[in-house]
Design a protein around this motif. Structure first.
Motif, PDB file in Angstrom:
ATOM      1  N   ASN A 102      36.124  35.368  48.789  1.00  0.00           N
ATOM      2  CA  ASN A 102      36.798  34.342  47.992  1.00  0.00           C
ATOM      3  C   ASN A 102      37.132  34.786  46.575  1.00  0.00           C
ATOM      4  O   ASN A 102      37.704  34.007  45.802  1.00  0.00           O
ATOM      5  CB  ASN A 102      35.932  33.079  47.942  1.00  0.00           C
ATOM      6  N   GLN A 103      36.787  36.022  46.230  1.00  0.00           N
ATOM      7  CA  GLN A 103      37.095  36.511  44.889  1.00  0.00           C
ATOM      8  C   GLN A 103      38.570  36.897  44.776  1.00  0.00           C
ATOM      9  O   GLN A 103      39.090  37.638  45.613  1.00  0.00           O
ATOM     10  CB  GLN A 103      36.232  37.721  44.549  1.00  0.00           C
ATOM     11  N   PRO A 104      39.269  36.416  43.748  1.00  0.00           N
ATOM     12  CA  PRO A 104      40.648  36.863  43.526  1.00  0.00           C
ATOM     13  C   PRO A 104      40.676  38.291  43.010  1.00  0.00           C
ATOM     14  O   PRO A 104      39.725  38.766  42.379  1.00  0.00           O
ATOM     15  CB  PRO A 104      41.164  35.881  42.471  1.00  0.00           C
ATOM     16  N   ARG A 105      41.770  38.971  43.277  1.00  0.00           N
ATOM     17  CA  ARG A 105      41.919  40.355  42.831  1.00  0.00           C
ATOM     18  C   ARG A 105      42.078  40.458  41.310  1.00  0.00           C
ATOM     19  O   ARG A 105      41.686  41.449  40.711  1.00  0.00           O
ATOM     20  CB  ARG A 105      43.148  40.977  43.492  1.00  0.00           C
ATOM     21  N   LYS A 106      42.683  39.459  40.699  1.00  0.00           N
ATOM     22  CA  LYS A 106      42.961  39.537  39.265  1.00  0.00           C
ATOM     23  C   LYS A 106      41.658  39.639  38.473  1.00  0.00           C
ATOM     24  O   LYS A 106      40.777  38.791  38.575  1.00  0.00           O
ATOM     25  CB  LYS A 106      43.746  38.309  38.801  1.00  0.00           C
ATOM     26  N   ASN A 162      48.216  33.966  39.410  1.00  0.00           N
ATOM     27  CA  ASN A 162      47.361  32.874  38.950  1.00  0.00           C
ATOM     28  C   ASN A 162      46.037  32.876  39.717  1.00  0.00           C
ATOM     29  O   ASN A 162      45.618  31.860  40.258  1.00  0.00           O
ATOM     30  CB  ASN A 162      48.074  31.531  39.113  1.00  0.00           C
ATOM     31  N   TYR A 163      45.407  34.027  39.760  1.00  0.00           N
ATOM     32  CA  TYR A 163      44.135  34.196  40.461  1.00  0.00           C
ATOM     33  C   TYR A 163      44.242  33.759  41.926  1.00  0.00           C
ATOM     34  O   TYR A 163      43.363  33.084  42.459  1.00  0.00           O
ATOM     35  CB  TYR A 163      43.012  33.423  39.757  1.00  0.00           C
ATOM     36  N   THR A 164      45.334  34.174  42.563  1.00  0.00           N
ATOM     37  CA  THR A 164      45.526  33.825  43.976  1.00  0.00           C
ATOM     38  C   THR A 164      45.510  35.044  44.887  1.00  0.00           C
ATOM     39  O   THR A 164      45.020  34.951  46.021  1.00  0.00           O
ATOM     40  CB  THR A 164      46.856  33.073  44.170  1.00  0.00           C
ATOM     41  N   TRP A 165      46.049  36.192  44.410  1.00  0.00           N
ATOM     42  CA  TRP A 165      46.071  37.362  45.287  1.00  0.00           C
ATOM     43  C   TRP A 165      44.639  37.818  45.565  1.00  0.00           C
ATOM     44  O   TRP A 165      43.833  37.989  44.652  1.00  0.00           O
ATOM     45  CB  TRP A 165      46.869  38.505  44.648  1.00  0.00           C
ATOM     46  N   GLY A 189      40.507  34.933  49.983  1.00  0.00           N
ATOM     47  CA  GLY A 189      40.512  34.894  51.440  1.00  0.00           C
ATOM     48  C   GLY A 189      40.592  36.264  52.084  1.00  0.00           C
ATOM     49  O   GLY A 189      40.519  36.370  53.313  1.00  0.00           O
ATOM     50  N   GLU A 190      40.714  37.310  51.273  1.00  0.00           N
ATOM     51  CA  GLU A 190      40.794  38.686  51.784  1.00  0.00           C
ATOM     52  C   GLU A 190      39.392  39.290  51.848  1.00  0.00           C
ATOM     53  O   GLU A 190      38.648  39.267  50.870  1.00  0.00           O
ATOM     54  CB  GLU A 190      41.675  39.529  50.856  1.00  0.00           C
ATOM     55  N   HIS A 191      39.038  39.828  52.995  1.00  0.00           N
ATOM     56  CA  HIS A 191      37.739  40.487  53.113  1.00  0.00           C
ATOM     57  C   HIS A 191      37.652  41.659  52.138  1.00  0.00           C
ATOM     58  O   HIS A 191      38.620  42.403  51.950  1.00  0.00           O
ATOM     59  CB  HIS A 191      37.525  41.006  54.536  1.00  0.00           C
ATOM     60  N   ALA A 192      36.496  41.818  51.530  1.00  0.00           N
ATOM     61  CA  ALA A 192      36.287  42.953  50.635  1.00  0.00           C
ATOM     62  C   ALA A 192      36.103  44.227  51.456  1.00  0.00           C
ATOM     63  O   ALA A 192      35.410  44.232  52.474  1.00  0.00           O
ATOM     64  CB  ALA A 192      35.069  42.717  49.750  1.00  0.00           C
ATOM     65  N   ASP A 193      36.735  45.295  51.001  1.00  0.00           N
ATOM     66  CA  ASP A 193      36.535  46.599  51.637  1.00  0.00           C
ATOM     67  C   ASP A 193      35.232  47.243  51.188  1.00  0.00           C
ATOM     68  O   ASP A 193      34.642  48.036  51.928  1.00  0.00           O
ATOM     69  CB  ASP A 193      37.704  47.528  51.306  1.00  0.00           C
TER      70      ASP A 193
END
Length: 450
Positions: A183-187, A263-266, A269-273
């Motif tokens: 759930n962490q955004p990339r930004k 806006n802290y969206t990318w 929901g993406e699994h961390a590598d």
């Protein structure tokens, strides 16, 4: 007890959950290999046997086969041809691993890795360990990469050390860490992951996120050396530095917008590598002794910008391990084990996360001072990941912490340094109670008799 058979029966009963072709709209559940890094001659004491049984029960059986626990056993004697004789392989395994774990154990040796990743590995910047590139000290990732190649059905591989302990429930901890990282955004993620979050000082994690963004904008960008450190903030893959050849990053790691427009969206929901349990620091900003153990990159060019996290315990995705494998055998690239996954995540734009977790100290640090010492050292030699590491010796989680073992033994109810023990605790405030906590290292579990 045969834990291999138990894990297989559990998986077989629930395998529909892990099918890529899910039906009836159900979401596929990812599979995890939980790899314990053990070796021939390792002594399994009573407390550790109890911990390992709890680990398998809580991670694998209680999760319906979501996790499989494996023992990756380093055969330290290179003259034993484990790859040449099934009989010798089985004898070596049975002589060094408790019977109940035989069917979840895999043997490997440094000699085997020399064949799997053959020489040459040229252009090492600084081999401070003075040992072989195929030695486990400098390339503990080689057998993990090999393991992932042999088990492509696992989405994630957890690299776990035998001197780790957990006072909580294994599945609860690992599941929550995975969900939090997802759930962490990339930004700002690389910048947040480079710092310790100290709740007493920073407040909520949302406040911490805002603070890091301000520090990045107002201070870090101006102080950054692009050639040495890479860009600040990091946004997507970074290979724009002098090199003589690298694999291209995956297409889906290219940011969909500029850093400012996001806006802290990318990434939500993406699994961390990559998930690590100490900050992802920049070795070039420290005097960490292994910061220049970089192999295969042209030494006539500057050393590549890179990142690292002390202690190799981590969760690595199949994708990251595949890139590590390709970079190793195809490009002849490698780095010290605590740098390699983080550096490739930086170069290939993978999602890398430092997951904060409870860390205790043997003394009461003033929170603001702790922030200065651990997050804002004024000189490179003051970094807690270099000569300043003495500040972490009294913590419950570092590579050479002295407090972790003491805290574990006290939690078990033993006396330590003339304090605690069953009689004293039960006659006073009661047994020690700790939230779920990772402890490392724990080298001894038998304290003085009470």
């Amino acid at each position: 007890m045969d834990w291999g058979s138990a894990q297989k029966r559990c998986y077989d009963k629930n395998k529909a959950r892990f099918d890529v072709q899910q039906t009836r709209g159900k979401k596929r559940v990812e599979r995890h290999a939980y790899v314990m890094r053990t070796w021939t001659g390792y002594e399994y004491n009573e407390y550790q046997m109890l911990s390992l049984r709890a680990m398998i029960t809580e991670l694998s059986l209680k999760s319906g086969g979501e996790y499989d626990v494996h023992f990756l056993v380093h055969v330290k004697n290179n003259s034993i041809p484990i790859w040449a004789s099934p009989r010798i392989y089985q004898e070596t395994l049975q002589n060094n691993v408790p019977r109940e774990f035989w069917n979840i154990s895999t043997l490997w040796s440094e000699q085997q890795m020399e064949t799997y990743y053959p020489e040459p590995f040229p252009d090492n910047f600084a081999n401070m360990a003075g040992s072989s590139i195929h030695g486990v000290y400098r390339s503990a990732h080689f057998p993990l990469q090999w393991f992932s190649q042999q088990h492509p059905h696992y989405d994630f591989v957890w690299n776990w050390e035998m001197d780790m302990r957990n006072t909580g429930h294994y599945w609860e901890f690992h599941s929550r860490v995975s969900d939090w990282a997802q759930n962490q955004p990339r930004k700002g993620l690389w910048e947040r992951s480079a710092r310790f979050w100290i709740p007493e000082h920073h407040g909520s994690y949302a406040n911490f996120t805002d603070l890091v963004e301000r520090e990045t904008r107002d201070r870090d960008i101006a102080a950054n050396d692009l050639a040495q450190n890479g860009p600040v903030p990091l946004w997507g893959p970074y290979q724009d530095f002098p090199h003589s050849g690298m694999l291209a990053p995956p297409n889906d790691t290219i940011p969909p917008t500029s850093y400012e427009a996001d806006n802290y969206t990318w990434g939500v929901g993406e699994h961390a590598d990559l998930i690590v349990f100490n900050p992802l620091f920049d070795p070039a900003r420290t005097n960490w002794v292994f910061s220049w153990d970089v192999t295969g990159y042209n030494r006539s060019l500057p050393i590549p910008p890179r990142r690292a996290a002390i202690i190799t315990v981590a969760r690595l995705s199949k994708r990251l391990l595949g890139i590590m494998h390709e970079e190793t055998w195809r490009m002849k690239h490698s780095m010290f084990p605590e740098m390699w996954p983080a550096a490739l995540s930086m170069h290939h734009g993978l999602k890398a996360v430092y997951a904060p977790h409870p860390v205790y100290f043997d003394r009461d640090w003033e929170a603001g001072h702790a922030d200065e010492v651990f997050n804002h050292p004024e000189e490179v030699w003051e970094s807690p990941f270099g000569w300043g590491e003495h500040n972490l010796l009294g913590s419950s989680f570092y590579y050479n912490s002295g407090f972790s073992g003491a805290l574990w033994r006290r939690w078990l109810g033993q006396r330590e340094n003339g304090e605690g023990g069953r009689r004293e605790e039960e006659g006073g405030s009661g047994r020690m109670c700790l939230r779920g906590t990772l402890l490392h290292p724990v080298k001894s579990e038998n304290g003085p008799e009470d």
